[in-house]
Design a protein around this motif. Sequence first.
Motif, PDB file in Angstrom:
ATOM      1  N   PHE A  30      14.397   0.899   7.451  1.00 54.09           N
ATOM      2  CA  PHE A  30      13.457   1.919   6.942  1.00 54.09           C
ATOM      3  C   PHE A  30      12.177   1.236   6.470  1.00 54.09           C
ATOM      4  O   PHE A  30      12.225   0.215   5.774  1.00 54.09           O
ATOM      5  CB  PHE A  30      14.113   2.658   5.780  1.00 54.09           C
ATOM      6  CG  PHE A  30      13.268   3.728   5.130  1.00 54.09           C
ATOM      7  CD1 PHE A  30      13.504   5.065   5.407  1.00 54.09           C
ATOM      8  CD2 PHE A  30      12.251   3.407   4.228  1.00 54.09           C
ATOM      9  CE1 PHE A  30      12.748   6.063   4.788  1.00 54.09           C
ATOM     10  CE2 PHE A  30      11.486   4.390   3.623  1.00 54.09           C
ATOM     11  CZ  PHE A  30      11.739   5.726   3.902  1.00 54.09           C
ATOM     12  N   THR A  31      11.035   1.797   6.856  1.00 58.27           N
ATOM     13  CA  THR A  31       9.766   1.372   6.288  1.00 58.27           C
ATOM     14  C   THR A  31       8.888   2.598   6.107  1.00 58.27           C
ATOM     15  O   THR A  31       9.183   3.664   6.634  1.00 58.27           O
ATOM     16  CB  THR A  31       9.056   0.329   7.173  1.00 58.27           C
ATOM     17  OG1 THR A  31       7.965  -0.246   6.434  1.00 58.27           O
ATOM     18  CG2 THR A  31       8.526   0.933   8.464  1.00 58.27           C
ATOM     19  N   ASN A  32       7.809   2.436   5.354  1.00 62.40           N
ATOM     20  CA  ASN A  32       6.946   3.586   5.074  1.00 62.40           C
ATOM     21  C   ASN A  32       5.509   3.133   4.878  1.00 62.40           C
ATOM     22  O   ASN A  32       5.223   1.952   4.637  1.00 62.40           O
ATOM     23  CB  ASN A  32       7.419   4.318   3.821  1.00 62.40           C
ATOM     24  CG  ASN A  32       7.304   3.472   2.564  1.00 62.40           C
ATOM     25  OD1 ASN A  32       8.172   2.636   2.308  1.00 62.40           O
ATOM     26  ND2 ASN A  32       6.254   3.681   1.778  1.00 62.40           N
ATOM     27  N   GLY A  33       4.603   4.109   4.983  1.00 63.23           N
ATOM     28  CA  GLY A  33       3.199   3.808   4.781  1.00 63.23           C
ATOM     29  C   GLY A  33       2.331   4.971   5.224  1.00 63.23           C
ATOM     30  O   GLY A  33       2.818   5.994   5.699  1.00 63.23           O
ATOM     31  N   CYS A  34       1.006   4.795   5.094  1.00 59.60           N
ATOM     32  CA  CYS A  34       0.064   5.844   5.500  1.00 59.60           C
ATOM     33  C   CYS A  34      -0.199   5.813   7.000  1.00 59.60           C
ATOM     34  O   CYS A  34      -0.323   6.855   7.631  1.00 59.60           O
ATOM     35  CB  CYS A  34      -1.265   5.670   4.752  1.00 59.60           C
ATOM     36  SG  CYS A  34      -1.112   5.840   2.953  1.00 59.60           S
TER      37      CYS A  34
END
Length: 474
Positions: A344-348
């Motif tokens: 899992f990763t996240n960002g704009c």
Amino acid sequence: MLNEFPPFQQARVLVVGDVMLDRYWRGSAARISPEAPVPIVKVAGSEDRPGGAANVALNIAVLGAAASIAGIAGRDEAGIELTGKLEAAGVLCRMVQSENAPTITKLRIISQQQQLIRIDFEDDFDADDITLLQQQALKSVSDNGALVLSDYGKGTLADTQSLIRAAHDSQIPVVVDPKGSDFSKYAGATVLTPNLAEFEAVAGVCSDEEELIRKGQQWRERLQLSALLITRGEKGMTLLQGSRPALHLPAQAREVYDVTGAGDTVVAVLAASLAAGQSMEQAVVLANLAAGLAVARLGTAAISGPELRRALQQMQGSGRGVMSAEQLLMSVADAREQGERVVFTNGCFDIIHAGHVGYLAEAKSLGDRLIVAVNGDESVRRLKGASRPINPVERRMAVLAGLEAVDWVVSFDDDTPEALLEALRPDVLVKGGDYRPDQVVGGQFVADYGGEVRVLAFLDNCSTSAIVEKVRQS
């Protein structure tokens, strides 16, 4: 037509009918017997599987629903084997043990994926055994969300009308897999599921689709059925219901190895879906899909819930790409069923650049499936200012979904993805930048349940903010 996967864990189904043991002996057949012009099979392996009504119950249990079975088995080795396999799969067995008749057993001799011969072991059941079974079944009907009558013409289902009336009294659907030329004994059932040959044996040959529909509706009305589902092999299925237009579903199988037990699979998925609250159309769509999976295997085959759900996602084009949080939860559950490691990763991800591509490829290398959670537009504005994002969330997600390294893309509206992390519980949480693992949002939560937290470096000279500023100055 099918917006969500049925909650099979909430379904309870009672199967009443002819139980049997399917026995397979496999080996090579390289020689012809000198005693007669028949092949000599050198048996190298054997396998026993529940068959008939027992296979229906097994299929229901493997889907994740609560299945119970009422049938007659002999007091013999085959009966012990049959009951043991059902109970091991979680099926509640309400068997009547016959003192005089053997457990119905079908022995198939197979070589090079081909059946050479089938040998049947069976005898007529005593009237007392049939009466006792009927009494036990009637007591159990009201405890379930659907009733299946699985008729193989062996004599178990001597009084179908009493069972159908009991189901009506309990307001639960009755799914019937019929046998023989007398369909009147199934009158009042919710849905009858004959194959084309069985239907034409009763209604006469149907020369075209129009005649099939006309005769099907006539018999549906005559038998006072809510629906008639005719399975048609390579032509798929046809569902007939009252004043609604006929629903034709094409066959799903790309390759057909063995149709043994495919009808049982259809009945099992249909009944479990109805018991789980699905409409008739939704249940038939799933049953058709499950049949395609079943015939692609040799012998009777039980299709699991996760396997069926994955096939549904592939059919709907949702095996990967942009997903809702609910869809993603199901996909992650399926991945874990397959033993896959979820990252899992996240960002704009406002403007996708080389730094992002390299970072996501490295993140994917840490597992089997990569989830990218994307900040929604309001969330980006709160984090980056009123002039951002440059691209709305739908476009950002579409670009990310097109990258080879990315399996699933989901958006979130909070400032952090902590709610998603709590729901998904990934094996690896990845963040890019100069953080320490203990500084990553959600990192402590992931570490507490035994997950891994990794920080990866972005490629040098790659920054969305720098790109935006350069464009503004040009």
